[in-house]
Motif scaffolding. Structure first.
Motif, PDB file in Angstrom:
ATOM      1  N   GLN A  78      16.808 -89.736  74.551  1.00  0.00           N
ATOM      2  CA  GLN A  78      17.243 -90.639  73.489  1.00  0.00           C
ATOM      3  C   GLN A  78      17.530 -92.007  74.088  1.00  0.00           C
ATOM      4  N   GLU A  79      17.175 -93.034  73.341  1.00  0.00           N
ATOM      5  CA  GLU A  79      17.456 -94.405  73.773  1.00  0.00           C
ATOM      6  C   GLU A  79      18.929 -94.545  74.135  1.00  0.00           C
ATOM      7  N   LYS A  80      19.188 -95.276  75.223  1.00  0.00           N
ATOM      8  CA  LYS A  80      20.520 -95.572  75.755  1.00  0.00           C
ATOM      9  C   LYS A  80      21.139 -94.422  76.542  1.00  0.00           C
ATOM     10  N   GLU A  81      20.469 -93.274  76.599  1.00  0.00           N
ATOM     11  CA  GLU A  81      20.972 -92.178  77.401  1.00  0.00           C
ATOM     12  C   GLU A  81      20.353 -92.209  78.795  1.00  0.00           C
ATOM     13  N   ALA A  82      20.929 -91.446  79.707  1.00  0.00           N
ATOM     14  CA  ALA A  82      20.389 -91.341  81.065  1.00  0.00           C
ATOM     15  C   ALA A  82      19.449 -90.145  81.160  1.00  0.00           C
ATOM     16  N   VAL A  83      18.505 -90.235  82.082  1.00  0.00           N
ATOM     17  CA  VAL A  83      17.566 -89.135  82.322  1.00  0.00           C
ATOM     18  C   VAL A  83      17.367 -88.982  83.827  1.00  0.00           C
ATOM     19  N   THR A  84      17.258 -87.725  84.267  1.00  0.00           N
ATOM     20  CA  THR A  84      17.039 -87.421  85.677  1.00  0.00           C
ATOM     21  C   THR A  84      15.678 -86.776  85.858  1.00  0.00           C
ATOM     22  N   LEU A  85      14.882 -87.333  86.754  1.00  0.00           N
ATOM     23  CA  LEU A  85      13.554 -86.794  87.055  1.00  0.00           C
ATOM     24  C   LEU A  85      13.601 -86.136  88.439  1.00  0.00           C
ATOM     25  N   ASP A  86      13.159 -84.887  88.494  1.00  0.00           N
ATOM     26  CA  ASP A  86      13.268 -84.111  89.714  1.00  0.00           C
ATOM     27  C   ASP A  86      12.090 -84.354  90.662  1.00  0.00           C
ATOM     28  N   CYS A  87      12.396 -84.328  91.948  1.00  0.00           N
ATOM     29  CA  CYS A  87      11.370 -84.450  92.987  1.00  0.00           C
ATOM     30  C   CYS A  87      11.848 -83.695  94.220  1.00  0.00           C
TER      31      CYS A  87
END
Lengths: 115, 115
Positions: free
Chosen positions: B14-23
Protein backbone atom coordinates in the motif's frame (compact mmCIF):
# COMPACT_ATOMS: atom_id res chain seq x y z
CA UNK A 1 26.45 14.62 -16.89
CA UNK A 2 25.14 12.20 -19.47
CA UNK A 3 24.56 8.65 -18.37
CA UNK A 4 25.37 5.47 -20.25
CA UNK A 5 23.96 5.58 -23.76
CA UNK A 6 23.15 2.63 -26.01
CA UNK A 7 22.11 2.34 -29.62
CA UNK A 8 19.92 1.29 -31.20
CA UNK A 9 16.99 1.18 -28.79
CA UNK A 10 15.21 -1.59 -30.61
CA UNK A 11 16.32 -3.99 -33.32
CA UNK A 12 14.59 -6.71 -35.30
CA UNK A 13 16.71 -9.32 -37.10
CA UNK A 14 16.16 -12.71 -38.69
CA UNK A 15 17.89 -15.95 -37.83
CA UNK A 16 21.42 -16.24 -39.18
CA UNK A 17 22.00 -12.50 -39.42
CA UNK A 18 24.64 -10.50 -37.61
CA UNK A 19 24.05 -7.60 -35.19
CA UNK A 20 26.21 -4.85 -33.67
CA UNK A 21 25.16 -3.06 -30.50
CA UNK A 22 26.89 0.10 -29.30
CA UNK A 23 27.50 1.63 -25.90
CA UNK A 24 29.03 4.88 -24.67
CA UNK A 25 30.03 4.95 -20.99
CA UNK A 26 29.68 7.77 -18.51
CA UNK A 27 32.40 10.36 -18.99
CA UNK A 28 35.46 9.38 -16.96
CA UNK A 29 34.50 5.70 -16.76
CA UNK A 30 37.04 3.31 -18.23
CA UNK A 31 35.23 -0.01 -17.89
CA UNK A 32 32.28 -1.34 -19.86
CA UNK A 33 30.36 -4.54 -19.19
CA UNK A 34 27.69 -6.24 -21.26
CA UNK A 35 24.75 -8.26 -19.93
CA UNK A 36 21.95 -10.24 -21.57
CA UNK A 37 18.53 -10.20 -19.95
CA UNK A 38 16.01 -12.71 -21.21
CA UNK A 39 12.39 -11.90 -20.42
CA UNK A 40 11.49 -12.78 -16.85
CA UNK A 41 15.06 -13.37 -15.69
CA UNK A 42 17.91 -11.45 -14.14
CA UNK A 43 20.74 -10.16 -16.34
CA UNK A 44 23.52 -12.57 -17.28
CA UNK A 45 27.10 -11.38 -17.66
CA UNK A 46 28.58 -11.54 -21.17
CA UNK A 47 31.81 -9.46 -21.23
CA UNK A 48 33.78 -6.89 -19.31
CA UNK A 49 36.37 -4.56 -20.84
CA UNK A 50 38.78 -2.19 -19.18
CA UNK A 51 41.28 0.01 -20.99
CA UNK A 52 40.45 -1.81 -24.23
CA UNK A 53 41.32 -5.22 -22.83
CA UNK A 54 38.91 -8.04 -22.06
CA UNK A 55 38.84 -8.61 -18.31
CA UNK A 56 36.04 -11.11 -18.05
CA UNK A 57 33.87 -13.35 -20.20
CA UNK A 58 30.66 -15.10 -19.26
CA UNK A 59 29.36 -18.46 -20.41
CA UNK A 60 28.34 -17.43 -23.92
CA UNK A 61 29.26 -19.03 -27.27
CA UNK A 62 31.95 -17.67 -29.57
CA UNK A 63 29.23 -16.08 -31.69
CA UNK A 64 29.36 -13.30 -29.14
CA UNK A 65 32.30 -10.91 -29.31
CA UNK A 66 33.02 -7.39 -28.15
CA UNK A 67 35.63 -4.70 -28.21
CA UNK A 68 36.38 -1.39 -26.54
CA UNK A 69 37.68 1.65 -28.35
CA UNK A 70 40.25 4.28 -27.26
CA UNK A 71 37.41 6.61 -26.21
CA UNK A 72 36.12 3.76 -23.96
CA UNK A 73 32.98 3.18 -26.00
CA UNK A 74 32.21 -0.42 -26.81
CA UNK A 75 30.54 -2.68 -29.35
CA UNK A 76 28.90 -6.05 -28.82
CA UNK A 77 28.69 -8.25 -31.89
CA UNK A 78 26.56 -11.34 -32.27
CA UNK A 79 26.92 -13.57 -35.33
CA UNK A 80 24.60 -16.23 -36.72
CA UNK A 81 21.65 -15.05 -34.66
CA UNK A 82 19.37 -17.64 -33.06
CA UNK A 83 15.83 -17.20 -31.82
CA UNK A 84 17.18 -17.60 -28.28
CA UNK A 85 19.30 -14.48 -28.67
CA UNK A 86 16.14 -12.38 -28.38
CA UNK A 87 16.67 -10.37 -25.21
CA UNK A 88 17.39 -6.99 -23.68
CA UNK A 89 21.11 -6.26 -23.94
CA UNK A 90 22.36 -4.00 -21.20
CA UNK A 91 25.60 -2.08 -21.10
CA UNK A 92 27.07 -0.90 -17.81
CA UNK A 93 29.99 1.40 -17.11
CA UNK A 94 32.19 1.84 -14.05
CA UNK A 95 35.28 3.86 -13.27
CA UNK A 96 37.58 0.91 -12.86
CA UNK A 97 37.50 -2.82 -12.42
CA UNK A 98 38.34 -4.58 -9.23
CA UNK A 99 37.28 -3.60 -5.78
CA UNK A 100 33.77 -4.46 -4.88
CA UNK A 101 32.81 -0.84 -4.30
CA UNK A 102 33.04 0.01 -7.97
CA UNK A 103 29.41 0.51 -8.88
CA UNK A 104 28.21 -0.33 -12.36
CA UNK A 105 25.74 2.10 -13.92
CA UNK A 106 23.49 0.79 -16.65
CA UNK A 107 22.24 2.20 -19.91
CA UNK A 108 18.65 1.93 -21.18
CA UNK A 109 19.41 -1.27 -23.09
CA UNK A 110 18.90 -2.49 -26.63
CA UNK A 111 15.93 -4.76 -27.16
CA UNK A 112 16.80 -7.35 -29.80
CA UNK A 113 14.13 -9.48 -31.42
CA UNK A 114 15.19 -12.38 -33.64
CA UNK A 115 12.51 -13.74 -35.97
CA UNK B 1 30.93 -19.16 -7.80
CA UNK B 2 28.42 -16.67 -6.53
CA UNK B 3 24.72 -17.26 -6.18
CA UNK B 4 21.93 -14.82 -5.41
CA UNK B 5 18.47 -16.01 -4.35
CA UNK B 6 15.35 -13.88 -4.37
CA UNK B 7 12.39 -16.01 -3.31
CA UNK B 8 9.58 -13.46 -3.65
CA UNK B 9 8.45 -13.29 -7.30
CA UNK B 10 5.91 -10.54 -6.64
CA UNK B 11 4.72 -8.29 -3.84
CA UNK B 12 1.93 -5.79 -3.31
CA UNK B 13 2.30 -2.83 -0.94
CA UNK B 14 0.00 0.00 0.00
CA UNK B 15 1.17 3.52 -0.77
CA UNK B 16 3.08 5.11 2.15
CA UNK B 17 3.80 1.75 3.75
CA UNK B 18 7.19 0.04 4.01
CA UNK B 19 8.13 -3.11 2.13
CA UNK B 20 11.01 -5.56 2.62
CA UNK B 21 12.51 -7.47 -0.30
CA UNK B 22 14.46 -10.60 0.58
CA UNK B 23 17.88 -11.52 -0.79
CA UNK B 24 20.20 -14.32 0.27
CA UNK B 25 23.58 -15.01 -1.25
CA UNK B 26 26.32 -17.58 -1.35
CA UNK B 27 29.99 -16.94 -2.10
CA UNK B 28 33.44 -18.19 -1.16
CA UNK B 29 35.06 -14.77 -1.68
CA UNK B 30 36.39 -13.24 1.55
CA UNK B 31 35.35 -9.79 0.39
CA UNK B 32 32.35 -8.91 -1.72
CA UNK B 33 29.85 -6.19 -2.51
CA UNK B 34 26.08 -6.38 -2.55
CA UNK B 35 23.94 -4.13 -4.73
CA UNK B 36 20.27 -3.46 -5.31
CA UNK B 37 18.93 -2.22 -8.63
CA UNK B 38 15.46 -1.08 -9.71
CA UNK B 39 14.19 -1.88 -13.19
CA UNK B 40 11.01 -0.05 -14.28
CA UNK B 41 9.03 -1.29 -17.25
CA UNK B 42 11.19 0.91 -19.49
CA UNK B 43 14.04 -1.56 -18.94
CA UNK B 44 16.83 0.60 -17.55
CA UNK B 45 18.58 -0.76 -14.43
CA UNK B 46 18.80 1.98 -11.80
CA UNK B 47 21.37 1.65 -9.00
CA UNK B 48 19.81 2.06 -5.56
CA UNK B 49 22.20 1.06 -2.80
CA UNK B 50 25.50 -0.69 -2.04
CA UNK B 51 26.73 -2.68 0.98
CA UNK B 52 30.31 -3.88 1.41
CA UNK B 53 30.94 -7.15 3.21
CA UNK B 54 33.23 -5.43 5.74
CA UNK B 55 30.98 -2.44 6.35
CA UNK B 56 30.03 -2.29 10.01
CA UNK B 57 26.84 -0.32 9.48
CA UNK B 58 23.86 -1.04 7.27
CA UNK B 59 23.74 1.14 4.17
CA UNK B 60 21.03 3.77 3.73
CA UNK B 61 20.13 5.97 0.75
CA UNK B 62 17.09 8.16 1.26
CA UNK B 63 14.05 5.87 1.51
CA UNK B 64 16.17 2.78 0.82
CA UNK B 65 18.00 0.84 3.52
CA UNK B 66 19.79 -2.45 3.41
CA UNK B 67 19.39 -4.91 6.26
CA UNK B 68 22.72 -6.77 6.07
CA UNK B 69 23.10 -9.92 8.16
CA UNK B 70 26.47 -11.39 7.23
CA UNK B 71 26.23 -14.55 9.33
CA UNK B 72 22.90 -15.39 7.71
CA UNK B 73 24.15 -14.31 4.26
CA UNK B 74 21.21 -12.04 3.71
CA UNK B 75 20.94 -8.51 2.32
CA UNK B 76 17.32 -7.44 2.41
CA UNK B 77 16.18 -4.14 0.90
CA UNK B 78 13.71 -2.02 2.84
CA UNK B 79 11.76 0.67 1.00
CA UNK B 80 10.07 3.06 3.38
CA UNK B 81 7.03 5.25 2.63
CA UNK B 82 6.29 3.53 -0.70
CA UNK B 83 5.28 5.69 -3.64
CA UNK B 84 3.44 4.77 -6.83
CA UNK B 85 6.67 5.34 -8.73
CA UNK B 86 8.31 2.54 -6.76
CA UNK B 87 6.35 -0.02 -8.79
CA UNK B 88 9.07 -1.92 -10.65
CA UNK B 89 11.23 -5.05 -10.68
CA UNK B 90 13.97 -5.07 -8.04
CA UNK B 91 17.19 -7.05 -8.40
CA UNK B 92 19.74 -8.03 -5.81
CA UNK B 93 23.28 -8.46 -7.18
CA UNK B 94 26.71 -9.37 -5.92
CA UNK B 95 30.26 -8.81 -7.06
CA UNK B 96 33.22 -10.66 -5.61
CA UNK B 97 36.80 -9.53 -5.21
CA UNK B 98 38.63 -12.20 -7.18
CA UNK B 99 38.69 -13.20 -10.80
CA UNK B 100 36.37 -11.31 -13.06
CA UNK B 101 34.32 -8.49 -11.63
CA UNK B 102 30.95 -9.37 -13.03
CA UNK B 103 27.70 -8.75 -11.26
CA UNK B 104 25.69 -11.88 -10.45
CA UNK B 105 21.98 -11.15 -10.27
CA UNK B 106 19.03 -12.80 -8.60
CA UNK B 107 15.78 -13.53 -10.41
CA UNK B 108 14.18 -10.33 -9.17
CA UNK B 109 11.06 -9.34 -7.23
CA UNK B 110 8.20 -7.38 -8.78
CA UNK B 111 6.79 -4.71 -6.49
CA UNK B 112 3.37 -3.17 -7.16
CA UNK B 113 2.38 -0.15 -5.08
CA UNK B 114 -1.35 0.33 -4.64
CA UNK B 115 -2.97 3.74 -4.10
Amino acid sequence: DAGVTQSPTHLIKTRGQHVTLRCSPISGHKSVSWYQQVLGQGPQFIFQYYEKEERGRGNFPDRFSARQFPNYSSELNVNALLLGDSALYLCASSKYVGGNTDTQYFGPGTRLTVL
Amino acid sequence: AQKITQTQPGMFVQEKEAVTLDCTYDTSDPSYGLFWYKQPSSGEMIFLIYQGSYDQQNATEGRYSLNFQKARKSANLVISASQLGDSAMYFCAMRGSRGDYKLSFGAGTTVTVRA
